[in-house]
Scaffold this active site. Structure first.
Site, PDB file in Angstrom:
ATOM      1  N   TYR A   1      40.846  28.614  -0.627  1.00 26.82           N
ATOM      2  CA  TYR A   1      40.667  26.894  -0.545  1.00 26.82           C
ATOM      3  C   TYR A   1      40.074  26.636   0.511  1.00 26.82           C
ATOM      4  O   TYR A   1      39.380  25.516   0.558  1.00 26.82           O
ATOM      5  CB  TYR A   1      41.750  26.619  -1.359  1.00 26.82           C
ATOM      6  CG  TYR A   1      42.026  26.806  -2.636  1.00 26.82           C
ATOM      7  CD1 TYR A   1      40.698  26.172  -3.126  1.00 26.82           C
ATOM      8  CD2 TYR A   1      42.573  27.875  -3.256  1.00 26.82           C
ATOM      9  CE1 TYR A   1      40.716  26.554  -5.043  1.00 26.82           C
ATOM     10  CE2 TYR A   1      42.757  28.390  -4.502  1.00 26.82           C
ATOM     11  CZ  TYR A   1      41.320  27.504  -5.525  1.00 26.82           C
ATOM     12  OH  TYR A   1      41.617  27.462  -6.938  1.00 26.82           O
TER      13      TYR A   1
ATOM     14  N   ILE B   1      41.893  28.289 -11.472  1.00 30.08           N
ATOM     15  CA  ILE B   1      40.840  28.740 -11.445  1.00 30.08           C
ATOM     16  C   ILE B   1      41.548  30.201 -11.785  1.00 30.08           C
ATOM     17  O   ILE B   1      42.346  31.069 -10.535  1.00 30.08           O
ATOM     18  CB  ILE B   1      40.277  28.674 -10.353  1.00 30.08           C
ATOM     19  CG1 ILE B   1      39.862  26.931 -10.620  1.00 30.08           C
ATOM     20  CG2 ILE B   1      39.034  29.776 -10.518  1.00 30.08           C
ATOM     21  CD1 ILE B   1      38.653  26.869  -9.307  1.00 30.08           C
ATOM     22  N   TYR B   2      41.491  30.621 -13.070  1.00 35.62           N
ATOM     23  CA  TYR B   2      42.234  31.853 -12.840  1.00 35.62           C
ATOM     24  C   TYR B   2      40.229  32.667 -12.978  1.00 35.62           C
ATOM     25  O   TYR B   2      39.518  33.134 -14.253  1.00 35.62           O
ATOM     26  CB  TYR B   2      42.444  32.117 -14.504  1.00 35.62           C
ATOM     27  CG  TYR B   2      43.769  31.886 -14.495  1.00 35.62           C
ATOM     28  CD1 TYR B   2      44.733  31.201 -12.966  1.00 35.62           C
ATOM     29  CD2 TYR B   2      44.547  31.811 -15.248  1.00 35.62           C
ATOM     30  CE1 TYR B   2      45.644  30.855 -13.403  1.00 35.62           C
ATOM     31  CE2 TYR B   2      45.903  32.158 -15.337  1.00 35.62           C
ATOM     32  CZ  TYR B   2      46.722  31.176 -13.905  1.00 35.62           C
ATOM     33  OH  TYR B   2      47.782  30.709 -13.822  1.00 35.62           O
TER      34      TYR B   2
ATOM     35  N   LYS C   1      38.353  27.664   3.067  1.00 38.98           N
ATOM     36  CA  LYS C   1      37.620  28.296   3.724  1.00 38.98           C
ATOM     37  C   LYS C   1      36.460  26.839   2.989  1.00 38.98           C
ATOM     38  O   LYS C   1      35.256  26.598   3.343  1.00 38.98           O
ATOM     39  CB  LYS C   1      37.060  29.334   2.430  1.00 38.98           C
ATOM     40  CG  LYS C   1      35.066  29.834   2.973  1.00 38.98           C
ATOM     41  CD  LYS C   1      35.166  31.548   2.148  1.00 38.98           C
ATOM     42  CE  LYS C   1      35.112  31.029   0.958  1.00 38.98           C
ATOM     43  NZ  LYS C   1      34.793  32.069   0.477  1.00 38.98           N
TER      44      LYS C   1
ATOM     45  N   ASN D   1      50.440  33.634  -1.831  1.00 33.55           N
ATOM     46  CA  ASN D   1      49.021  33.692  -2.876  1.00 33.55           C
ATOM     47  C   ASN D   1      47.992  33.281  -1.104  1.00 33.55           C
ATOM     48  O   ASN D   1      47.280  32.422  -1.725  1.00 33.55           O
ATOM     49  CB  ASN D   1      48.421  33.127  -4.025  1.00 33.55           C
ATOM     50  CG  ASN D   1      47.096  33.399  -4.425  1.00 33.55           C
ATOM     51  OD1 ASN D   1      46.731  34.208  -4.080  1.00 33.55           O
ATOM     52  ND2 ASN D   1      47.076  32.668  -5.589  1.00 33.55           N
TER      53      ASN D   1
ATOM     54  N   GLY E   1      35.153  32.237  -9.126  1.00 36.19           N
ATOM     55  CA  GLY E   1      35.856  31.764  -8.854  1.00 36.19           C
ATOM     56  C   GLY E   1      35.382  30.592  -8.135  1.00 36.19           C
ATOM     57  O   GLY E   1      35.334  29.467  -8.128  1.00 36.19           O
TER      58      GLY E   1
END
Length: 175
Positions: A143, A97-98, A145, A136, A109
């Site tokens: 993720y 997911i960029y 969350k 990161n 996102g």
């Protein structure tokens, strides 16, 4: 206020997918890695042939996040043999997911993640998984969350550096 739209990508989107890949990877990881390692990774993973083969792979799919007429990010999912690592049967991998840094905080996102979960539900997938570099922290928080839990780790090689990715998964049946 304009709304971000999600649309399936095709090979005609190769150029913008490559541009976002290179820019996002650089924005996210350049501060913590050597320029040589960054350049080599980008050259190996985001070159035209490699990206075209990923887009054309029937077990992978790309989805673009479009705001007005600008593509601001993308989602790449893998099924079956396209997954970067063998998991239990019936899983879907979120490979990338960029989202361009200038558009962080605009929910792109989240929309891309929601698209992956929707696809998993529609296709009867048991769980969605992904790998996130342990450094990161922004992605790890995002993720977590969203209900993803760490279940394993794997080694990620960036040039001459060995790094650890945390593998996270989300069960779809109860989501």
């Amino acid at each position: 206020m304009s709304k971000i739209k999600i649309k399936k990508a095709t090979i005609s989107d190769l150029k913008i997918i490559r541009k976002i890949s290179k820019q996002t990877f650089t924005e996210t990881f350049a501060d913590m890695n050597t320029p040589e390692n960054m350049a080599n990774y980008i050259l190996e993973n985001f070159n035209t042939e490699q990206m075209a083969s990923e887009i054309n792979n029937p077990e992978s799919a790309f989805y673009l996040a479009v705001l007005e007429n600008d593509t601001i990010g993308y989602l790449k999912i893998n099924l079956g043999n396209a997954q970067t690592e063998k998991q239990k049967e019936n899983t879907l991998e979120i490979h990338r997911i960029y989202v361009l840094q200038a558009f962080h905080g605009k929910k792109a996102g989240q929309l891309l993640l929601d698209e992956a979960i929707k696809i998993a539900k529609q296709t009867g997938i048991d769980s969605v998984w992904l790998g996130v570099w342990e450094e990161n922290h922004q992605a790890l928080h995002f993720y977590s969350k969203n209900g993803f839990v760490e279940f394993d780790q794997h080694v990620f090689i960036l040039g001459d550096e060995v790094q650890t990715d945390l593998l996270m998964q989300l069960g779809i049946k109860n989501h």
